[in-house]
Scaffold this motif. Structure first.
Motif, PDB file in Angstrom:
ATOM      1  N   GLY A  46      41.301  48.541  38.925  1.00  0.00           N
ATOM      2  CA  GLY A  46      39.961  47.946  39.067  1.00  0.00           C
ATOM      3  C   GLY A  46      39.405  48.030  40.482  1.00  0.00           C
ATOM      4  O   GLY A  46      39.566  49.024  41.186  1.00  0.00           O
ATOM      5  N   GLY A  47      38.775  46.921  40.898  1.00  0.00           N
ATOM      6  CA  GLY A  47      38.061  46.874  42.175  1.00  0.00           C
ATOM      7  C   GLY A  47      38.896  47.299  43.371  1.00  0.00           C
ATOM      8  O   GLY A  47      38.385  47.928  44.304  1.00  0.00           O
ATOM      9  N   ARG A  91      38.925  51.093  43.561  1.00  0.00           N
ATOM     10  CA  ARG A  91      37.591  51.519  44.010  1.00  0.00           C
ATOM     11  C   ARG A  91      37.442  51.315  45.522  1.00  0.00           C
ATOM     12  O   ARG A  91      37.046  52.232  46.251  1.00  0.00           O
ATOM     13  N   ARG A  94      39.443  44.487  51.380  1.00  0.00           N
ATOM     14  CA  ARG A  94      39.352  43.417  50.398  1.00  0.00           C
ATOM     15  C   ARG A  94      40.649  42.628  50.386  1.00  0.00           C
ATOM     16  O   ARG A  94      41.697  43.106  50.798  1.00  0.00           O
ATOM     17  N   ASP A 121      44.500  43.412  42.170  1.00  0.00           N
ATOM     18  CA  ASP A 121      44.775  43.217  40.746  1.00  0.00           C
ATOM     19  C   ASP A 121      45.828  44.218  40.274  1.00  0.00           C
ATOM     20  O   ASP A 121      45.704  45.416  40.544  1.00  0.00           O
ATOM     21  N   ARG A 163      29.872  36.006  24.688  1.00  0.00           N
ATOM     22  CA  ARG A 163      30.389  37.097  25.495  1.00  0.00           C
ATOM     23  C   ARG A 163      31.895  36.954  25.678  1.00  0.00           C
ATOM     24  O   ARG A 163      32.516  37.718  26.381  1.00  0.00           O
ATOM     25  N   ARG A 192      38.225  48.863  28.232  1.00  0.00           N
ATOM     26  CA  ARG A 192      37.430  47.634  28.136  1.00  0.00           C
ATOM     27  C   ARG A 192      36.736  47.329  29.453  1.00  0.00           C
ATOM     28  O   ARG A 192      35.994  46.358  29.568  1.00  0.00           O
ATOM     29  N   ARG A 193      36.953  48.133  30.468  1.00  0.00           N
ATOM     30  CA  ARG A 193      36.402  47.807  31.803  1.00  0.00           C
ATOM     31  C   ARG A 193      34.954  48.246  31.909  1.00  0.00           C
ATOM     32  O   ARG A 193      34.486  49.116  31.192  1.00  0.00           O
ATOM     33  N   ASP A 194      34.228  47.596  32.815  1.00  0.00           N
ATOM     34  CA  ASP A 194      32.770  47.726  32.780  1.00  0.00           C
ATOM     35  C   ASP A 194      32.203  49.058  33.250  1.00  0.00           C
ATOM     36  O   ASP A 194      31.309  49.611  32.608  1.00  0.00           O
ATOM     37  N   ASN A 238      35.165  51.205  38.251  1.00  0.00           N
ATOM     38  CA  ASN A 238      36.066  50.049  38.160  1.00  0.00           C
ATOM     39  C   ASN A 238      37.188  50.288  37.154  1.00  0.00           C
ATOM     40  O   ASN A 238      37.915  49.360  36.809  1.00  0.00           O
ATOM     41  N   ASP A 247      29.157  42.528  26.156  1.00  0.00           N
ATOM     42  CA  ASP A 247      29.100  41.545  27.226  1.00  0.00           C
ATOM     43  C   ASP A 247      27.865  41.807  28.084  1.00  0.00           C
ATOM     44  O   ASP A 247      27.886  42.633  28.989  1.00  0.00           O
ATOM     45  N   ARG A 270      27.366  42.326  31.971  1.00  0.00           N
ATOM     46  CA  ARG A 270      27.596  43.628  32.619  1.00  0.00           C
ATOM     47  C   ARG A 270      26.299  44.250  33.124  1.00  0.00           C
ATOM     48  O   ARG A 270      26.314  45.056  34.045  1.00  0.00           O
ATOM     49  N   ARG A 328      26.029  42.845  36.410  1.00  0.00           N
ATOM     50  CA  ARG A 328      27.092  43.413  37.257  1.00  0.00           C
ATOM     51  C   ARG A 328      26.729  44.836  37.709  1.00  0.00           C
ATOM     52  O   ARG A 328      27.012  45.218  38.832  1.00  0.00           O
ATOM     53  N   ARG A 382      24.371  44.454  40.470  1.00  0.00           N
ATOM     54  CA  ARG A 382      25.052  43.859  41.619  1.00  0.00           C
ATOM     55  C   ARG A 382      25.880  44.908  42.372  1.00  0.00           C
ATOM     56  O   ARG A 382      25.816  45.006  43.589  1.00  0.00           O
ATOM     57  N   PHE A 383      26.660  45.710  41.618  1.00  0.00           N
ATOM     58  CA  PHE A 383      27.449  46.746  42.298  1.00  0.00           C
ATOM     59  C   PHE A 383      26.536  47.773  42.970  1.00  0.00           C
ATOM     60  O   PHE A 383      26.833  48.259  44.061  1.00  0.00           O
TER      61      PHE A 383
HETATM   62  P1  ATP Z   1      34.701  42.226  43.541  1.00  0.00           P
HETATM   63  O1  ATP Z   1      34.995  42.965  44.777  1.00  0.00           O
HETATM   64  O2  ATP Z   1      33.304  41.746  43.468  1.00  0.00           O
HETATM   65  O3  ATP Z   1      35.707  41.176  43.185  1.00  0.00           O
HETATM   66  P2  ATP Z   1      35.814  43.600  41.325  1.00  0.00           P
HETATM   67  O4  ATP Z   1      35.653  45.004  40.856  1.00  0.00           O
HETATM   68  O5  ATP Z   1      37.156  43.133  41.728  1.00  0.00           O
HETATM   69  O6  ATP Z   1      34.753  43.372  42.441  1.00  0.00           O
HETATM   70  P3  ATP Z   1      35.875  41.455  39.426  1.00  0.00           P
HETATM   71  O7  ATP Z   1      34.743  40.715  38.808  1.00  0.00           O
HETATM   72  O8  ATP Z   1      36.800  40.724  40.309  1.00  0.00           O
HETATM   73  O9  ATP Z   1      35.236  42.701  40.178  1.00  0.00           O
HETATM   74  O10 ATP Z   1      36.684  42.135  38.250  1.00  0.00           O
HETATM   75  C1  ATP Z   1      37.868  42.885  38.439  1.00  0.00           C
HETATM   76  C2  ATP Z   1      37.891  44.060  37.486  1.00  0.00           C
HETATM   77  O11 ATP Z   1      37.880  43.586  36.139  1.00  0.00           O
HETATM   78  C3  ATP Z   1      36.689  44.965  37.616  1.00  0.00           C
HETATM   79  O12 ATP Z   1      36.895  45.965  38.592  1.00  0.00           O
HETATM   80  C4  ATP Z   1      36.559  45.528  36.218  1.00  0.00           C
HETATM   81  O13 ATP Z   1      37.466  46.582  36.035  1.00  0.00           O
HETATM   82  C5  ATP Z   1      37.010  44.384  35.324  1.00  0.00           C
HETATM   83  N1  ATP Z   1      35.917  43.507  34.867  1.00  0.00           N
HETATM   84  C6  ATP Z   1      35.490  42.356  35.420  1.00  0.00           C
HETATM   85  N2  ATP Z   1      34.498  41.796  34.744  1.00  0.00           N
HETATM   86  C7  ATP Z   1      34.266  42.600  33.692  1.00  0.00           C
HETATM   87  C8  ATP Z   1      33.365  42.560  32.588  1.00  0.00           C
HETATM   88  N3  ATP Z   1      32.478  41.592  32.450  1.00  0.00           N
HETATM   89  N4  ATP Z   1      33.436  43.558  31.690  1.00  0.00           N
HETATM   90  C9  ATP Z   1      34.333  44.544  31.829  1.00  0.00           C
HETATM   91  N5  ATP Z   1      35.193  44.640  32.833  1.00  0.00           N
HETATM   92  C10 ATP Z   1      35.180  43.688  33.776  1.00  0.00           C
END
Ligand code: ATP
Ligand code: MG
Length: 470
Positions: free
Chosen positions: A31-32, A35, A43, A47, A103, A118-120, A124, A166, A169, A172, A175-176
């Motif tokens: 995930g984040g 990225r 950061r 995760d 959601r 399932r990730r957004d 990510n 959801d 998103r 989101r 926001r990104f």
């Molecule tokens: P940040 O730096 O803002 O924390 P992040 O990418 O870590 O960014 P989070 O909201 O902490 O964002 O979520 C962690 C990961 O979980 C995301 O990178 C994404 O893969 C997944 N994720 C979070 N929220 C959703 C969602 N609503 N739908 C799908 N995947 C999500």
């Protein structure tokens, strides 16, 4: 692509790799964090995706490094703890399906691929293996790496489905885009526009959270333009949406207040991280549509928009569940945002300046910051003139403050003590002696302290008392 060198610097990685090997399960960075690693953004939350029992695995890792406190959310299959200033989160691979009224997903255990799917967004949805057979390898099923390179927000699957599942998103995505200064894919815009009503099933807290993250971005206008173009703004903040549009009457037109507002917000974001000052910039002209009037021979006027705008804040704070302890500050800035420019005139009185000092209180500097950001003229001469006007106002503020300070200044040895020491009744003489002490302090003859003033009084008192006799 292999990132083993980059991830070796993360203190906990080797411990997790060892624990994964011992338990015979696969673990990935996901995930984040992946990225941000590629973007070289700092950061503090990491995760880890665990293909197996994430709670048990978190416990095992915590044991190895002597961490006592592991917080577990059994329903979500997540566990987390703090280690060396890192927020470490373990999440079990899961598969999600959605019910249309909520959601909140129905969650089952899943495979690595189920979890990635399932990730957004594609950016990510990347993972880095922490497993022996391919340690450090980037696993990028949806080409997130390319999208990162092209600065593009895209969903791994059909955005209509993604947003239907959801709707948060949608927020989101914008926001990104604002945080990373990326573009969003056209299909996202289309789906967002079509699905925007779905945002009504999302809790206000979540929406506000994303909204404030947009406002905290280096250039918030990127996010607000997307919110506007997709018409999402109409749902989450209609008063700001309604600032858009220009009326034409004869030769007069007024600036599009929405575009003006975005420039003000971007301007202020260059000089402050104060989220509520940024918010004040966003809402400073919010009542312009309601107060707009065309006056023959003058043009468009917005009389009283600052007062009405301030009065609109309470409802907006309630509706958007904003922190009530910031309400007064935002109201004050909106209410006063025209005042400094009105005071830039030559012949302004001390009492008008004093009123501003009292009303703005500790927030005077923030008010001036807002006023400076509010200058959006493209004519450099005008900009310079306006900035100079604010300098002049602040200069007057300093002068009035200094005058008031001097006026409020008093001898540290007070009248009643002078009377006692000099054996005087209340009289003009007491005032004369007190004044003499004050003058000595102002002239720098003695320092401004009780001891110095008392010593000075003892020295001069006889001269003054003698005078009295004659
Ligand atoms: P940040 O730096 O803002 O924390 P992040 O990418 O870590 O960014 P989070 O909201 O902490 O964002 O979520 C962690 C990961 O979980 C995301 O990178 C994404 O893969 C997944 N994720 C979070 N929220 C959703 C969602 N609503 N739908 C799908 N995947 C999500
Ligand atoms: Mg995060």
């Amino acid at each position: 692509m292999n990132f083993s060198n980059e991830i070796k610097n993360i203190p906990i990685v080797s411990i997790i790799t060892e624990a994964a090997k011992e338990s015979g399960i696969e673990v990935f960075l996901v995930g984040g964090v992946v990225r941000d690693l590629i973007l070289k953004r700092d950061r503090s939350d990491l995760d880890f995706l665990v293909i197996g029992d994430s709670l048990k695995f978190a416990e095992k890792v915590a044991n190895k490094i002597g961490i006592q406190k592991v917080t577990k959310f059994r329903n979500f299959g997540t566990a987390h703890f703090i280690y060396e200033n890192y927020d470490i989160e373990f999440v079990g691979a899961r598969k999600e399906s959605y019910n249309r009224d909520s959601r909140k997903p129905i969650v089952e255990d899943g495979t690595f691929e189920d979890d990635i799917k399932r990730r957004d967004f594609t950016i990510n949805a990347m993972a880095i293996s922490l497993n022996d057979k391919n340690f450090g390898e980037l696993i990028d099923i949806f080409n997130g790496y390319n999208d990162l390179h092209n600065k593009l927000i895209k969903t791994p699957l059909d955005p209509f489905q993604t947003f239907d599942d959801d709707p948060l998103r949608i927020m989101r995505a914008f926001r990104f885009a604002a945080q990373l200064e990326f573009q969003v894919d056209e299909t996202i815009m289309k789906a967002a526009k079509e699905m925007k009503e779905r945002l009504r099933i999302v809790s206000q807290e979540r929406i506000t959270d994303e909204f404030l993250k947009i406002l905290s971005a280096p250039k918030p206008s990127i996010g607000f333009k997307l919110l506007y173009d997709s018409e999402v703004l109409q749902i989450i903040f209609p008063e700001i949406h309604n600032l858009a549009g220009v009326d034409q009457r004869q030769d007069y037109h007024h600036k599009d207040v929405f575009l003006h507002t975005l420039i003000v917000v971007d301007n202020i974001s260059q000089v402050t991280e104060n989220l509520w000052l940024r918010f004040a910039a966003l809402v400073h002209d919010i009542a312009k549509p309601q107060t707009k009037k065309f006056v023959e021979g003058i043009g468009w006027t917005f009389h009283g928009h600052e007062e009405l705008g301030a009065r609109m804040m309470k409802n907006i704070f309630h509706r958007m569940k904003l922190p009530m302890n910031k309400l007064e500050y935002v109201e004050k800035l909106v209410r006063l945002h025209l005042r400094p420019i009105a005071l830039a005139k030559e012949e302004v009185t001390d009492s008008a300046i004093r009123r501003l000092i009292v009303q703005a209180g500790d927030d005077l500097q923030d008010l001036i910051t807002l006023c400076r950001a509010d200058i959006t003229s493209k004519n450099p001469q005008k900009v310079e003139k306006y900035l100079a006007n604010y300098e002049a106002v602040m200069q007057k503020v300093l002068e009035v403050r200094e005058k008031d300070r001097l006026r409020a200044f008093q001898s540290p040895v007070r009248g009643d003590e002078i009377m006692k020491i000099c054996n005087l009744k209340p009289s003009k003489k007491v005032g004369v002696i007190k004044k003499a002490i004050e003058e000595a302090i102002l002239d720098g003859v003695i320092e401004n302290s009780y001891e110095a003033a008392l010593e000075y009084l003892m020295k001069i008192k006889d001269d003054f008392l003698k005078e009295n006799d004659s």
